[in-house]
Design an enzyme around this catalytic site. Structure first.
Site, PDB file in Angstrom:
ATOM      1  N   TYR A 146      37.020  28.730  43.272  1.00 53.53           N
ATOM      2  CA  TYR A 146      35.960  29.611  43.746  1.00 53.53           C
ATOM      3  C   TYR A 146      35.826  30.779  42.768  1.00 53.53           C
ATOM      4  O   TYR A 146      36.797  31.493  42.506  1.00 53.53           O
ATOM      5  CB  TYR A 146      36.287  30.133  45.143  1.00 53.53           C
ATOM      6  N   ASP A 241      39.649  32.977  35.241  1.00 51.97           N
ATOM      7  CA  ASP A 241      39.319  33.789  36.403  1.00 51.97           C
ATOM      8  C   ASP A 241      40.626  34.285  37.018  1.00 51.97           C
ATOM      9  O   ASP A 241      41.280  33.584  37.778  1.00 51.97           O
ATOM     10  CB  ASP A 241      38.526  32.946  37.394  1.00 51.97           C
ATOM     11  N   LYS A 269      40.277  42.470  42.745  1.00 51.92           N
ATOM     12  CA  LYS A 269      41.347  42.688  43.711  1.00 51.92           C
ATOM     13  C   LYS A 269      42.207  43.903  43.377  1.00 51.92           C
ATOM     14  O   LYS A 269      41.863  45.024  43.702  1.00 51.92           O
ATOM     15  CB  LYS A 269      42.225  41.428  43.818  1.00 51.92           C
TER      16      LYS A 269
END
Length: 429
Positions: A146, A241, A269
Site C-alpha cells: 500500500y 516506501d 509516520k
C-alpha cells in the site's frame, strides 16, 4: 473482562450522521473484526482510554509513529512551544531544514528531500517525479503493498483495500490503472519479465522493503538487491516506501538494515512525531527535477508545517541521542511475538508469525507467508475472534489481519506478561 461501550456506541451513531460509515479511515469501522469500535479520549505511554473509561494496551500506535509512546513529554512540549508561535504560515521556517538535516544524517541515500503532509502525498509525488525524470509512464508495484490512496497506487493494494476484499477502487480510471504493473512480492523473475515485456517504458519500481500493509512480510534473501540491479540495468528508478519502516526498523530504516541504496525514499509516520507529515527524497539530480528548479510540479500549503516539524525534530532527535532503543525494542517485540506464537503452537492453533524489529503480524494460517497470496490464506474469521477476545482482555491489536502490529519504547515486561496472558485466554476460547 466485560467492557461497557455505551458511550462509544453513541458516538459512533452520531458520527454516522456526518461521516461515511462514521469514520475518516475505513479500517476504524471494525468491519473486518466485528464489534463496536472504541472511541479514544486520550493516550499515555503504551495505553489508550476510550469514552467509557476502558483502558487498552496499544499495539497499533497510530499505525506506527508512536515509537516513543503516546504523549511523550519532549514531543508534547515541542508542539506546545511551536503552537505558541503560530500554527501555520505558508512560508519557510528554519525548522524545515533542521528536520531535513536530521533525516539526511540517518539516510545517506537522501541528498535532497521535500516535506509533504502524508505518506500518500510522499508516494504520489515520488512516482510523479520518477516519471518526469525518466520520461516514462509505467510503474511496477507489488500485490499487497500500500502506497497511499492516489489513483495509480490503488491497484492490488494491501491495507484497507485488502481488508475489504477488493482489487482496487471505484473511481480510478482504467487509463490510469493500465500504467501500474502489480506483481507478486518476493518474485524477482516476475520483475525481470515485466522489464523485458515493457522495454524502455518503466519509470520506477516502488516497494515496501518490509511489507506492512498486508501484514508483515519479510523480503527474501537478495530480493531488494535484485530489484536494485534490475532498476539500474533498465534505467528505472528504485523507490523504497519507508513510510512505515523509516526510523522504525533502524535509524536508517530498512535500507540500512538490508544494505540497499534506492534512488528515492518516501517517509512518514515517525518523522512527524504523530502529527501529519511525510517526505520524499533521494538523489540530488533526481530531486532537482522538482519545481522551482525543474519541470515536475508539486506543492502544498501545509508542507513543512511548523507543528509537525517541531514534533519530528523532537522525535528523531531523541532516537539519534538514544540509539540503544532499537535493541530494547527488538527484545521486547521478540518476547511478545514469539511468546504468543509458542502459545498457539502449544494449543494446536494454526499460526505463522512474521517479524522484523518492532513490527510483526500473527497470521492465522499454517502456510509460510512470503507474499500477499500467502497472507490471503489466513483464516480471517479466526483472527476476528482473536481480536475481539484480546480487546475484551484490554489488548488492542490492529483491527485487520492485513496490518502490522507495532511495539513502542513504553512497552515493557508488564506489557509482555499482560499480552501473553490475554493471548492464552483468547486462543483457548
Amino acid at each position: 473482562m466485560s467492557r461497557i461501550l455505551t458511550r462509544s456506541r453513541q458516538l459512533q451513531q452520531r458520527a454516522e450522521s456526518f461521516l461515511p460509515g462514521g469514520v475518516d479511515s475505513p479500517v476504524r469501522a471494525f468491519r473486518a473484526v466485528g464489534g463496536d469500535p472504541p472511541f479514544v479520549t486520550h493516550a499515555e505511554g503504551a495505553y489508550l482510554w476510550d469514552a467509557d473509561g476502558n483502558k487498552y494496551l496499544d499495539f497499533f500506535g497510530s499505525w506506527g509513529p508512536m515509537i516513543l509512546g503516546h504523549a511523550f513529554a519532549s514531543v508534547v512540549e515541542a508542539v506546545r512551544e511551536a503552537a505558541g508561535r503560530g500554527t501555520s504560515f505558508g512560508a519557510s521556517t528554519a525548522a524545515e531544514a533542521d528536520l531535513a538535516e536530521l533525516v539526511t544524517r540517518c539516510f545517506p541515500s537522501i541528498e535532497r528531500l521535500r516535506f509533504v503532509s502524508s505518506g500518500t502525498e510522499a508516494c504520489m509525488s515520488a512516482v510523479r517525479l520518477a516519471r518526469g525524470f525518466t520520461g516514462r509512464n509505467f510503474v511496477i508495484k507489488f500485490e499487497g503493498c500500500y502506497h497511499g490512496h492516489s489513483d495509480a497506487m490503488l491497484v492490488k493494494a494491501g491495507s484497507g483495500v485488502a481488508t475489504f476484499g477488493i482489487p482496487g477502487s471505484a473511481g480510478v480510471p482504467a487509463e490510469t490503472a493500465m500504467h501500474t504493473l502489480a506483481l507478486p512480492y518476493n518474485d524477482l523473475a516476475a520483475v525481470a519479465a515485466a522489464f523485458d515485456g515493457h522495454p524502455g517504458d518503466i519509470a520506477c519500481v516502488i516497494v515496501e522493503p518490509v511489507v506492512g500493509n498486508a501484514g508483515t512480510i519479510v523480503p527474501g534473501a537478495g530480493y531488494l538487491q535484485g530489484l536494485r540491479e534490475l532498476c539500474t540495468n533498465h534505467g528505472a528508478l528504485l523507490i523504497l516506501d519507508e513510510v512505515m519502516t523509516g526510523f522504525r526498523l533502524s535509524l536508517g530504516g530498512a535500507q540500512e538494515l538490508y544494505s540497499v541504496t534506492p534512488d528515492l525514499t518516501t517517509l512518514g509516520k515517525i518523522i512527524g512525531g504523530g502529527l501529519p507529515c511525510g517526505a520524499f527524497g533521494g538523489r540530488a539530480d533526481v530531486m532537482e527535477f522538482l519545481a522551482p528548479l525543474g519541470p515536475v510540479y508539486q506543492a502544498g500549503t501545509l508542507s513543512g508545517n511548523p507543528l509537525a516539524m517541531a514534533a519530528g525534530i523532537a522525535t528523531v532527535g531523541y532516537l539519534l541521542e538514544h540509539p540503544s532503543i532499537y535493541a530494547e525494542l527488538e527484545a521486547t517485540t521478540a518476547a511478545i511475538a514469539d511468546g504468543v506464537l509458542a502459545i498457539a503452537q502449544e494449543l494446536g492453533v494454526p499460526m505463522v508469525m512474521n517479524r522484523v524489529g518492532s513490527m510483526f503480524t500473527w497470521f492465522f494460517t499454517d502456510r509460510s507467508v512470503e507474499n500477499f497470496g500467502d497472507a490471503a490464506t489466513s483464516d480471517t474469521a479466526a483472527f476476528a475472534k482473536f481480536h475481539r477476545a484480546m480487546l475484551d482482555a484490554g489488548v488492542w491489536l490492529p483491527p485487520s489481519q492485513y496490518e502490522a502490529a507495532f511495539v513502542g519504547m513504553q512497552h515493557g515486561a508488564a506489557e509482555v506478561e499482560m499480552t501473553l496472558a490475554a493471548a492464552r485466554g483468547a486462543l483457548v476460547g
